[in-house]
Design a protein around this motif. Structure first.
Motif, PDB file in Angstrom:
ATOM      1  N   VAL A 104     -10.304  -4.158  -3.471  1.00  0.00           N
ATOM      2  CA  VAL A 104     -10.890  -2.850  -3.126  1.00  0.00           C
ATOM      3  C   VAL A 104     -10.135  -3.055  -1.660  1.00  0.00           C
ATOM      4  CG1 VAL A 104     -12.056  -1.119  -1.940  1.00  0.00           C
ATOM      5  CG2 VAL A 104     -12.139  -2.266  -4.432  1.00  0.00           C
ATOM      6  N   LEU A 105     -10.250  -3.549  -0.866  1.00  0.00           N
ATOM      7  CA  LEU A 105      -9.392  -4.001   0.979  1.00  0.00           C
ATOM      8  C   LEU A 105      -7.800  -4.061   0.642  1.00  0.00           C
ATOM      9  CD1 LEU A 105     -12.199  -6.174   2.961  1.00  0.00           C
ATOM     10  CD2 LEU A 105     -11.771  -3.039   2.925  1.00  0.00           C
ATOM     11  N   SER A 106      -7.797  -5.253  -0.255  1.00  0.00           N
ATOM     12  CA  SER A 106      -6.207  -5.043  -0.605  1.00  0.00           C
ATOM     13  C   SER A 106      -5.310  -3.533  -0.585  1.00  0.00           C
ATOM     14  CB  SER A 106      -5.744  -5.914  -1.364  1.00  0.00           C
ATOM     15  OG  SER A 106      -5.701  -6.965  -0.865  1.00  0.00           O
ATOM     16  N   LEU A 107      -6.189  -2.734  -1.973  1.00  0.00           N
ATOM     17  CA  LEU A 107      -5.284  -1.541  -2.335  1.00  0.00           C
ATOM     18  C   LEU A 107      -5.891  -0.375  -1.234  1.00  0.00           C
ATOM     19  CD1 LEU A 107      -7.417  -1.777  -5.657  1.00  0.00           C
ATOM     20  CD2 LEU A 107      -4.570  -1.616  -5.289  1.00  0.00           C
ATOM     21  N   ILE A 108      -6.689  -0.459  -0.591  1.00  0.00           N
ATOM     22  CA  ILE A 108      -7.083   0.504   1.384  1.00  0.00           C
ATOM     23  C   ILE A 108      -5.748  -0.145   1.900  1.00  0.00           C
ATOM     24  CG2 ILE A 108      -8.336   1.183   2.781  1.00  0.00           C
ATOM     25  CD1 ILE A 108     -10.324   0.295   1.166  1.00  0.00           C
ATOM     26  N   ASN A 109      -5.398  -1.072   2.336  1.00  0.00           N
ATOM     27  CA  ASN A 109      -4.324  -1.354   3.523  1.00  0.00           C
ATOM     28  C   ASN A 109      -2.893  -1.083   2.453  1.00  0.00           C
ATOM     29  OD1 ASN A 109      -3.286  -2.514   5.838  1.00  0.00           O
ATOM     30  ND2 ASN A 109      -2.943  -4.574   4.410  1.00  0.00           N
ATOM     31  N   ILE A 110      -2.941  -0.954   1.135  1.00  0.00           N
ATOM     32  CA  ILE A 110      -1.322  -0.649   0.439  1.00  0.00           C
ATOM     33  C   ILE A 110      -0.799   0.708   1.184  1.00  0.00           C
ATOM     34  CG2 ILE A 110      -0.505  -1.041  -1.624  1.00  0.00           C
ATOM     35  CD1 ILE A 110      -1.648  -3.920  -1.574  1.00  0.00           C
ATOM     36  N   TRP A 111      -2.380   1.295   0.027  1.00  0.00           N
ATOM     37  CA  TRP A 111      -2.108   2.558   0.185  1.00  0.00           C
ATOM     38  C   TRP A 111      -1.516   3.065   1.684  1.00  0.00           C
ATOM     39  CZ3 TRP A 111      -7.098   6.024   2.431  1.00  0.00           C
ATOM     40  CH2 TRP A 111      -7.021   7.417   2.027  1.00  0.00           C
ATOM     41  N   VAL A 112      -2.301   3.218   2.686  1.00  0.00           N
ATOM     42  CA  VAL A 112      -1.804   2.911   4.284  1.00  0.00           C
ATOM     43  C   VAL A 112      -0.239   2.618   4.237  1.00  0.00           C
ATOM     44  CG1 VAL A 112      -2.196   3.440   6.162  1.00  0.00           C
ATOM     45  CG2 VAL A 112      -4.078   3.111   4.710  1.00  0.00           C
ATOM     46  N   ILE A 113       0.112   1.801   3.499  1.00  0.00           N
ATOM     47  CA  ILE A 113       1.388   1.432   4.058  1.00  0.00           C
ATOM     48  C   ILE A 113       2.280   2.060   3.457  1.00  0.00           C
ATOM     49  CG2 ILE A 113       3.032  -0.302   3.521  1.00  0.00           C
ATOM     50  CD1 ILE A 113       0.936  -2.509   3.846  1.00  0.00           C
ATOM     51  N   LYS A 117       5.369   5.140   5.498  1.00  0.00           N
ATOM     52  CA  LYS A 117       6.408   4.215   4.683  1.00  0.00           C
ATOM     53  C   LYS A 117       7.843   5.306   5.518  1.00  0.00           C
ATOM     54  CE  LYS A 117       7.474   7.498   0.735  1.00  0.00           C
ATOM     55  NZ  LYS A 117       6.924   7.938  -0.933  1.00  0.00           N
ATOM     56  N   GLU A 118       7.165   6.565   5.452  1.00  0.00           N
ATOM     57  CA  GLU A 118       8.337   6.682   6.821  1.00  0.00           C
ATOM     58  C   GLU A 118       8.636   6.203   7.679  1.00  0.00           C
ATOM     59  OE1 GLU A 118      10.229   9.536   6.040  1.00  0.00           O
ATOM     60  OE2 GLU A 118       9.894   9.574   3.837  1.00  0.00           O
ATOM     61  N   TYR A 120       8.405   2.938   8.477  1.00  0.00           N
ATOM     62  CA  TYR A 120       8.583   1.617   8.975  1.00  0.00           C
ATOM     63  C   TYR A 120      10.422   1.611   8.185  1.00  0.00           C
ATOM     64  CZ  TYR A 120       3.490   1.231   7.576  1.00  0.00           C
ATOM     65  OH  TYR A 120       2.485   1.056   7.661  1.00  0.00           O
ATOM     66  N   LYS A 121      10.756   3.110   7.645  1.00  0.00           N
ATOM     67  CA  LYS A 121      12.316   3.375   7.111  1.00  0.00           C
ATOM     68  C   LYS A 121      12.849   2.561   8.476  1.00  0.00           C
ATOM     69  CE  LYS A 121      12.070   6.618   3.975  1.00  0.00           C
ATOM     70  NZ  LYS A 121      13.129   7.778   3.815  1.00  0.00           N
ATOM     71  N   ASN A 122      12.958   3.017   9.584  1.00  0.00           N
ATOM     72  CA  ASN A 122      13.637   2.353  11.222  1.00  0.00           C
ATOM     73  C   ASN A 122      13.648   0.655  10.921  1.00  0.00           C
ATOM     74  OD1 ASN A 122      14.746   4.366  11.613  1.00  0.00           O
ATOM     75  ND2 ASN A 122      13.332   5.156  13.385  1.00  0.00           N
ATOM     76  N   LEU A 123      12.738  -0.163  10.325  1.00  0.00           N
ATOM     77  CA  LEU A 123      12.489  -1.441  10.379  1.00  0.00           C
ATOM     78  C   LEU A 123      13.375  -2.390   9.506  1.00  0.00           C
ATOM     79  CD1 LEU A 123       8.554  -1.622  10.844  1.00  0.00           C
ATOM     80  CD2 LEU A 123      10.063  -1.921  12.146  1.00  0.00           C
ATOM     81  N   VAL A 124      13.868  -1.791   8.554  1.00  0.00           N
ATOM     82  CA  VAL A 124      14.393  -1.536   7.055  1.00  0.00           C
ATOM     83  C   VAL A 124      15.511  -1.109   6.667  1.00  0.00           C
ATOM     84  CG1 VAL A 124      12.369  -2.887   6.202  1.00  0.00           C
ATOM     85  CG2 VAL A 124      12.853  -0.423   5.488  1.00  0.00           C
ATOM     86  N   SER A 125      15.943  -0.158   8.183  1.00  0.00           N
ATOM     87  CA  SER A 125      17.288   0.122   8.043  1.00  0.00           C
ATOM     88  C   SER A 125      17.977  -0.764   8.550  1.00  0.00           C
ATOM     89  CB  SER A 125      17.569   1.207   7.861  1.00  0.00           C
ATOM     90  OG  SER A 125      16.986   1.318   9.674  1.00  0.00           O
TER      91      SER A 125
END
Length: 125
Positions: A104-113, A117-118, A120-125
């Protein structure tokens, strides 16, 4: 929906802040551990800096997770701790309650990530 999201994120954050503070002040009793878990815990205690580091990461990540402006950073900060929690519960403590809570905690964390997502785009571009 915005209030529900805030409440979920606040509870998530408070759980991590509490876990981090407990690593320093040991105010919450430890659950009963198996012999294998005791060996792992003793090994982690031998590495004197590990528990304080995890505690600091949990506290900082939890604080960042509370505020919408810093929530994306908090989710990334907490992610490695969350992976460790899930792996610990899957491989070392396969009780259903622990695994369910970790998932459940992982799903909340993944949901927030994913929700951020917008950002984080500068981090991976």
């Amino acid at each position: 929906m915005k209030i529900v999201k805030f409440i979920i994120c606040l509870l998530f954050a408070l759980m991590f802040i509490n876990a981090g503070l407990n690593k320093f002040f040991q105010y919450s009793p430890m659950p009963k551990m198996t012999d294998e878990q005791m060996k792992i815990y003793a090994a982690f205690n031998e590495i004197g800096w590990l528990f304080p580091l995890v505690g600091i990461v949990e506290i900082i990540g939890g604080i960042l997770f509370i505020f919408p402006k810093t929530r994306a950073l908090g989710a990334i900060v907490i992610l490695p701790v969350m992976v460790g929690i899930v792996l610990q519960n899957v491989y070392r403590d396969p009780s259903q309650v622990g695994i369910i809570m970790a998932v459940v905690l992982s799903l909340i964390n993944i949901w927030v990530i994913i929700d951020n997502k917008e950002k984080y785009k500068n981090l991976v571009s």
